[in-house]
Enzyme design. Structure first.
Site, mmCIF file in Angstrom:
data_model
loop_
_atom_site.group_PDB
_atom_site.id
_atom_site.type_symbol
_atom_site.label_atom_id
_atom_site.label_comp_id
_atom_site.label_asym_id
_atom_site.label_seq_id
_atom_site.Cartn_x
_atom_site.Cartn_y
_atom_site.Cartn_z
ATOM 1 N N HIS A 1 -4.895 9.929 -1.579
ATOM 2 C CA HIS A 1 -4.982 11.219 -0.876
ATOM 3 C C HIS A 1 -4.723 12.325 -1.897
ATOM 4 O O HIS A 1 -3.583 12.623 -2.242
ATOM 5 C CB HIS A 1 -3.965 11.278 0.261
ATOM 6 C CG HIS A 1 -4.244 10.289 1.346
ATOM 7 N ND1 HIS A 1 -5.400 10.335 2.094
ATOM 8 C CD2 HIS A 1 -3.539 9.233 1.789
ATOM 9 C CE1 HIS A 1 -5.392 9.339 2.964
ATOM 10 N NE2 HIS A 1 -4.275 8.650 2.807
ATOM 11 N N ASN B 1 0.845 -1.194 0.000
ATOM 12 C CA ASN B 1 0.000 0.000 0.000
ATOM 13 C C ASN B 1 0.882 1.246 0.000
ATOM 14 O O ASN B 1 1.867 1.311 0.731
ATOM 15 C CB ASN B 1 -0.881 -0.031 1.260
ATOM 16 C CG ASN B 1 -1.954 1.021 1.298
ATOM 17 O OD1 ASN B 1 -2.762 1.124 0.388
ATOM 18 N ND2 ASN B 1 -1.996 1.809 2.370
#
Length: 548
Positions: A274, A238
């Site tokens: 993000h 990730n």
């Protein structure tokens, strides 16, 4: 030790400049039924749609499958497309009854923001504390939700004792931590972020305690150790700023390709997501994620939010909506994209204000737990329809009604042509005269072009009856200053039927390139999906779609 309430979603540092990082409806949350509680395999949602990968397997509880027509929540809609829709959460929030009411009803999956990280689980060597992580898992079980474990190995929120170990002892400590935690949660999480954020933004490896002791081999060792402890869990790597193509994404792709070739038990790649409206949307996000899927791996958007410099205004909100739309489209366009998780659903508990000075408003719900336009964007992109009376409502099903579906016939977002492929679908019970119909696809010219050319390259109804033209908007808005208008010189559409493919093309008079990445109507999906950002009109009145 002192509890770090919300250090953030594995993001301690600020992204470098230039890199990506109200009209709400009433909440439609209906508490999902729990249809299975298993200590073995779990299936989240319903069976995937044709061509889609299985949603998620592991261990937890399953939620009731629903059709798109029955959908009332974001997760319902995602399930109807063979995916899940989740939210991060954290232990302090679980005491907020209004917050947990939405958390437990709107989402099919949750990720603990901090309570499964190393500093919480093993603050002192060999002393494990699962109280906070167990609280999140218990909440998920009570509400029929799957849990994504986050995370096992990360350079941040790492107890000082780990970094103080002699290099010769780091591997044993890492393996012991992974084995203990993965064993404790065996049968209770469907996936683990095994290794989190191994790269710097330039694509070099982070020189943390693990890399310093073992080199990049720590990554393969971590995956093998996690698999030995919980063979049924899906194992992910990730990271952030790998959503679009670039040096960091290339480094991740090279690493993952090597892991796959070496037989390391890796199941997927997490793209955190993000994003920030002051930076461009990640370049070629869908194509970038697809190359990882082509390695035989699942992909998912694991920590999605879209922040902005405060105060918010209409332009920033429109950009935020566009970014959420494009992220959802990227996932829906990849059969092996198994789901999307937002990094807590409400501004009330967002990590952004505490990490990025002067920024916020990143979530689909505001600080008062009311939905924002971003929620509507997510809802419609996942296939939901807006409330009756909204511009996007497709009309009374008892009369002639239309919707437009769209697929992208051109993977390049920066060449000299826009190539949308459309089809109209009659959703009503009476025939529609196509000569009364117009369709509008909104885009930006990006630079002075003088003139445009518009063509029908192919149409199942015959290009002779299709009349494309480019019109200039009276006032430019974010994502649109022109639109491709399509009208028809003949034809009709019976109830329940569609026009079939209408392949269109727009070019500038000077043949310069477009930048389609921020165009209002542009999507990355390569199969037909409902397109509420493309307007459909009968007799000049909008019957489907929302104008920019």
């Amino acid at each position: 030790m002192t509890w770090i309430r919300r250090i953030g979603p594995s993001r301690p540092e600020v992204e470098p400049a230039g890199r990506p990082q109200a009209r709400g409806r009433a909440l439609k949350g209906v508490l999902p039924a729990v249809v299975a509680v298993a200590l073995g395999a779990l299936t989240v949602g319903l069976a995937p749609t044709a061509g889609a990968a299985p949603v998620a397997t592991g261990s937890a509880t399953a939620r009731t499958a629903v059709s798109a027509a029955e959908a009332s929540t974001l997760d319902d809609l995602a399930q109807a497309k063979g995916r899940y829709f989740g939210s991060a959460t954290d232990n302090p929030e679980l005491s907020d009854a209004a917050y947990t009411s939405i958390l437990g009803s709107e989402f099919g999956q949750i990720t603990p923001g901090n309570s499964m990280k190393w500093d919480t689980i093993e603050p002192s060597q060999g002393q494990f504390n699962y109280t906070k992580g167990d609280a999140v898992v218990s909440f998920a079980k009570e509400h029929g939700q799957a849990v994504r474990g986050h995370n096992l190995v990360w350079h941040n929120q790492l107890p000082s004792w780990v970094s103080s170990l002699p290099s010769s002892q780091v591997q044993a400590a890492m393996e012991n931590h992974i084995t203990n935690e993965a064993t404790h949660y065996k049968g209770q999480v469907f996936a683990w972020d095994v290794v989190n954020e191994p790269f710097n933004d330039d694509g070099t490896y982070r020189t943390d305690a693990f890399y310093n002791a073992m080199g990049k081999d720590y990554i393969a060792d971590a995956f093998r150790t996690a698999h030995a402890a919980d063979p049924d869990a899906k194992l992910y790597i990730n990271d952030y700023n790998i959503e679009g193509q670039g040096s960091k994404a290339d480094a991740m792709y090279a690493l993952v390709s090597e892991l796959v070739a070496d037989g390391v038990p890796i199941d997927g790649v997490g793209f955190q997501g993000h994003l920030a409206v002051q930076y461009g949307f990640p370049y070629n996000m869908q194509a970038n994620m697809q190359r990882f899927a082509d390695l035989g791996l699942d992909v998912s958007i694991t920590e999605l939010d879209v922040r902005m410099q405060l105060p918010a205004d209409a332009t920033k909100v429109a950009s935020q909506n566009s970014y959420y739309k494009q992220a959802v489209d990227a996932c829906l366009g990849i059969s092996r994209c198994v789901g999307i998780t937002i990094w807590d659903y409400t501004d009330k508990y967002s990590w952004v204000p505490g990490t990025f000075n002067g920024e916020g408003s990143a979530c689909p719900w505001d600080e008062n737990l009311q939905t924002k336009e971003a929620y509507d964007t997510l809802y419609t992109e996942l296939g939901g329809t807006t409330d009756p009376g909204d511009p996007g409502d497709p009309g009374d099903p008892g009369s002639g009604a239309l919707k437009v579906q769209y697929k992208n016939a051109d993977s390049a977002v920066d060449d000299s042509a826009i190539r949308p492929t459309l089809q109209l679908v009659n959703t009503g019970s009476s025939t529609v005269d196509l000569t009364d119909v117009t369709v509008r696809y909104w885009f930006t010219a990006d630079s002075a072009a003088g003139s445009f050319g518009a063509w029908c390259d192919y149409a199942a109804v015959g290009c002779a009856s299709v009349k494309p033209s480019v019109q200039t908007m009276a006032g430019a808005v974010l994502g649109a200053d022109h639109y491709l208008e399509v009208s028809f010189s003949s034809g009709s559409l019976a109830p329940g039927s569609s026009t079939g493919d209408i392949q269109l093309r727009v070019s500038k008079g000077d043949w310069s390139s477009f930048d389609e990445s921020d165009d209002y109507s542009h999507g990355s999906n390569t199969t037909y999906q409902d397109a509420p950002e493309i307007g459909t009109y009968i007799g000049g009145a909008v019957v489907y779609g929302t104008e920019p």
